[in-house]
Design a protein around this motif. Structure first.
Motif, short mmCIF file in Angstrom:
data_model
loop_
_atom_site.label_atom_id
_atom_site.label_comp_id
_atom_site.label_asym_id
_atom_site.label_seq_id
_atom_site.Cartn_x
_atom_site.Cartn_y
_atom_site.Cartn_z
N UNK A 210 -26.56 50.59 -0.71
CA UNK A 210 -25.12 50.80 -0.75
C UNK A 210 -24.49 49.74 -1.65
N UNK A 211 -23.92 50.16 -2.77
CA UNK A 211 -23.22 49.21 -3.65
C UNK A 211 -21.73 49.53 -3.73
N UNK A 212 -21.22 50.31 -2.77
CA UNK A 212 -19.82 50.73 -2.83
C UNK A 212 -18.87 49.54 -2.82
N UNK A 213 -19.14 48.55 -1.95
CA UNK A 213 -18.27 47.38 -1.92
C UNK A 213 -18.48 46.52 -3.16
N UNK A 214 -19.71 46.47 -3.66
CA UNK A 214 -20.00 45.65 -4.83
C UNK A 214 -19.29 46.15 -6.08
N UNK A 215 -19.08 47.48 -6.19
CA UNK A 215 -18.46 48.00 -7.41
C UNK A 215 -16.99 47.61 -7.49
N UNK A 216 -16.43 47.04 -6.41
CA UNK A 216 -15.08 46.49 -6.50
C UNK A 216 -15.02 45.38 -7.53
N UNK A 217 -16.20 44.79 -7.84
CA UNK A 217 -16.26 43.70 -8.81
C UNK A 217 -16.22 44.21 -10.25
N UNK A 218 -16.40 45.51 -10.45
CA UNK A 218 -16.44 46.06 -11.79
C UNK A 218 -15.04 46.00 -12.42
N UNK A 219 -15.00 45.49 -13.63
CA UNK A 219 -13.71 45.36 -14.33
C UNK A 219 -13.71 46.13 -15.64
N UNK A 220 -14.73 46.93 -15.87
CA UNK A 220 -14.82 47.66 -17.14
C UNK A 220 -14.14 49.02 -17.01
N UNK A 221 -13.75 49.62 -18.14
CA UNK A 221 -13.18 50.98 -18.10
C UNK A 221 -14.16 51.95 -17.45
N UNK A 243 -11.02 54.54 -5.71
CA UNK A 243 -10.25 53.50 -5.03
C UNK A 243 -10.93 52.14 -5.14
N UNK A 244 -12.27 52.14 -5.13
CA UNK A 244 -13.00 50.87 -5.16
C UNK A 244 -13.02 50.22 -6.54
N UNK A 245 -12.96 51.04 -7.59
CA UNK A 245 -13.05 50.51 -8.96
C UNK A 245 -11.64 50.45 -9.54
N UNK A 246 -11.11 49.26 -9.61
CA UNK A 246 -9.73 49.05 -10.03
C UNK A 246 -9.51 49.59 -11.45
N UNK A 247 -8.47 50.40 -11.60
CA UNK A 247 -8.12 50.92 -12.91
C UNK A 247 -8.95 52.09 -13.39
#
Length: 282
Positions: A210-221, A243-247
């Protein structure tokens, strides 16, 4: 670039890939039970402006084996980085389908500076729901017991991969009937030796971490895309990742299933081209 598949050796096993076009690099990662050919429409669209690399992962397509050392999708993500190093590619955008999206996420979490943009099509990076695990395990158990993907099992799998509205789509585009038939035929063509590698890869894909919480760290398009008439992924999962991946951007493709890029190539390609045009490849 040649349209022939090339390969690199990883632990003395060949990993095959397609390399076409010139320009900024886009890497395509297929999901379980597909291969690099699933991206043909996208590569034809993009290769005049981008260098397109589509991998046949272990047990799929021309890649018929798997190294004994491979234990999980993190290892497979590392192999993508090894391929990039071998081809002297410093950075790229990555497009992942199904478990290929999970591999892409693992790659970015490990080496975020090397990926400029991410597209996930019908992917989910959380734990696979238990009901799905049981269903997929049952299908793979049939393969292991038969040491083949029988015609009946291929038909069952094909039904899951294409849209619930596939008959209507075929009425609008008769060529889709050939694509569906070819998909089933390819499933029955696996050799017993290749099935061993496929089953190992399948187990890693089904029981991915499960990397769902970890992908919150992603800042790429990021573009999260899903076919709304599929059997394998749900719109709720796309909302969770969005929702987890900002932007991130969210694309819902009407009437399409797990292979939305094949069933609705014009729509998917239009959004893919637009997304990549806004990615900073520098």
């Amino acid at each position: 670039m040649s349209t022939l598949l090339h390969h690199i050796k990883i632990d003395n096993q060949p990993l095959y890939y397609l390399d076409e076009g010139h320009g900024p690099v886009v890497i395509f990662c297929h999901g379980l039970l597909t291969n690099s050919t699933m991206w043909r429409s996208q590569i034809d669209q993009l290769s005049s402006q981008y260098r397109c690399i589509a991998i046949d992962f272990w047990g799929h397509g021309k890649t018929t084996t798997i190294p004994e050392s491979v234990e999980n999708l993190q290892d497979v993500a590392q192999h993508v980085l090894t391929l990039m190093d071998n081809l002297e590619i410093n950075s790229a955008a990555i497009v992942g389908h199904g478990s290929g999206g999970a591999i892409a996420a693992e790659l970015i979490l490990h080496a975020p500076a090397r990926i400029n943009g991410l597209v996930m099509l019908n992917s989910f990076v959380g734990f696979e729901p238990q009901v799905n695990c049981v269903k997929y395990q049952g299908l793979m158990a049939q393969v292991a017991n038969e040491q083949a993907i029988t015609a009946d099992l291929a038909q069952t799998i094909s039904t899951l991969f294409f849209s619930k509205d596939i008959e209507q789509l075929i009425s609008l585009d008769p060529n889709l009937a050939n694509i569906v038939a070819q998909f089933s035929a390819e499933l029955t063509s696996y050799s017993s030796a290749q099935l061993s590698a496929l089953l190992k890869f399948a187990n890693m894909a089904i029981f991915k971490r499960d990397t769902l919480e970890s992908v919150e760290l992603l800042t790429l398009p990021t573009l999260v895309a899903i076919g709304l008439s599929g059997y394998l992924r749900t719109a709720l999962e796309s909302y969770l990742m969005h929702d987890c991946i900002d932007g991130s951007q969210l694309l819902h493709i009407e009437q399409a299933g797990h292979l939305a890029n094949i069933e609705k190539p014009v729509i998917f390609n239009q959004h893919l081209v637009d997304f990549l045009s806004k990615v900073n490849f520098n």
